[in-house]
Scaffold this active site. Sequence first.
Site, PDB file in Angstrom:
ATOM      1  N   HIS A   1       0.855  -1.198   0.000  1.00 52.29           N
ATOM      2  CA  HIS A   1       0.000   0.000   0.000  1.00 52.29           C
ATOM      3  C   HIS A   1       0.886   1.241   0.000  1.00 52.29           C
ATOM      4  CE1 HIS A   1      -3.141   2.848   1.135  1.00 52.29           C
ATOM      5  NE2 HIS A   1      -3.988   1.923   0.734  1.00 52.29           N
TER       6      HIS A   1
ATOM      7  N   ASP B   1      -7.988  -5.118  -0.178  1.00 55.47           N
ATOM      8  CA  ASP B   1      -8.467  -5.980  -1.271  1.00 55.47           C
ATOM      9  C   ASP B   1      -8.129  -7.442  -1.075  1.00 55.47           C
ATOM     10  OD1 ASP B   1      -7.588  -3.203  -3.223  1.00 55.47           O
ATOM     11  OD2 ASP B   1      -9.629  -3.945  -2.957  1.00 55.47           O
TER      12      ASP B   1
END
Length: 427
Positions: A306, A363
């Site tokens: 991320h 996700d």
Amino acid sequence: MSDKATLTYNNQSIDLPVITGTENESAIDIAALRSAANLVTIDPGYKNTGSCKSAITFLDGDLGILRYRGYAIEELAEKASFLEVAYLLIFGELPTADQLMKFEMDIKANSVVDEDVKKIIDAFPKAAHPMGVLASLTSALTAFNPSSVNVDSEEDMYKAIVKIMGKFPVLVAWTMRKSQGLPIDYGSKYLDYVENIIKMMFSHPNETFVVNKSVKSALNKLLILHADHEQNCSTSTVRIVGSSHAGLFASLSAGISALWGPLHGGANQAVLEMLEAIREDGGDTAKFMLKAKDKNDPFRLMGFGHRVYKNFDPRARIIKKAADEVLEELGVDDPVLDIAKSLEKEALSDAYFVDRKLYPNVDFYSGIIYRSLGIPVQMFTVMFALGRLPGWIAQWREMRQGKEPIGRPRQIYTGATIRSYVDISKR
Ligand code: SDX
């Protein structure tokens, strides 16, 4: 903490103001840089560059903190309804019972979509990716609602908000039903917001629809967890498109397209496809870990890493726990959940991932829940967009009502210097 930074360049020193936010984040305001030193900054991917001040969402990537308008995501996911969170993000405060009831009633009053939209949906091939269909339908809403939003009128802004909050779930459900060859479902004003989404998506024409409480609870939580995430790629897209004073629906359509990418919201579909590929390949997660670390192999561990979180994505923790609960409640045994857990376990003890601070993100587990709810894999990113809608609206409204200038970054030119035209006969 100093309120200025001094830049020294070419024997010249200039002081630049430093601004500090409510969470003690600081930024150098470089508005005067070009006029004072004939310099611009460059930062591909904006990894170190802030685009705006915002009062909507706060992230701390090192501590794994996510708050909407000051409220911790863990509390909101456990205690709030998605519509409460949407109201909070857009208007800045949790609604009273009366405010929430009015918000929900006004949304229901705007939940009918022009029948001509069906002609647009029917024009798409059944195999069309639903994100492309949704982006087109959202942009097409402008054709059915041509009046642009007067952002200086709270009433006008409110009408546009409840209109898109009402119609977007219909477009999502109709897009899914079209891809499945199912008749569209018009929903019911006697159901709440999330129940209505479930009915429009999952009802069967020959059955009486009954809301499954586990499905409703899981979807409510997933929508809340996806509702906003400060200046991510798709939200920045919504803000920069809106900064040209393009309409709200057109700006949202651009955000949907940005979210579609596999490095962003499209990752939830890519994660499931990756887990299925590992399963079909015999479940050898170590083999795929090696691929993910091999610079010559384009394979990446989707759902990992991320831009901001260099610790666990707090949403991933909540979703991982919810995945266990939902699959148990629904009596679903999904082998890819075990593959996901072993991948996570291996990655969290592997130097490549630990050194780069690559942890599971939002996700990584969400697709496992979507699949257990009966949502087709190509619809996973559409579900992300359904959750992110209030965040995009809130950010667009903050940008427009904050009178922000049109977004227009600078560049450093590295192409050919001046040269004269050569007639084609001489080339
Ligand atoms: C979302 O921004 C948001 O807030 C987004 C989001 C939201 O709510 O809006 O949180 C939603 O988009 C989550 C992210 C979903 N995407 C994925 O899961 C795709 C896989 N992840 C990567 O593509 C990547 O981690 C990104 C895109 C998420 C972040 O990329 P960065 O910040 O640009 O980091 P990078 O690509 O520069 O990687 C740094 C290093 C590199 O190695 P080195 O060159 O230093 O040797 O880490 C490696 C990368 O190769 N790396 C990975 C990896 N992610 C980064 N290696 C293997 N697998 C991965 N998943």
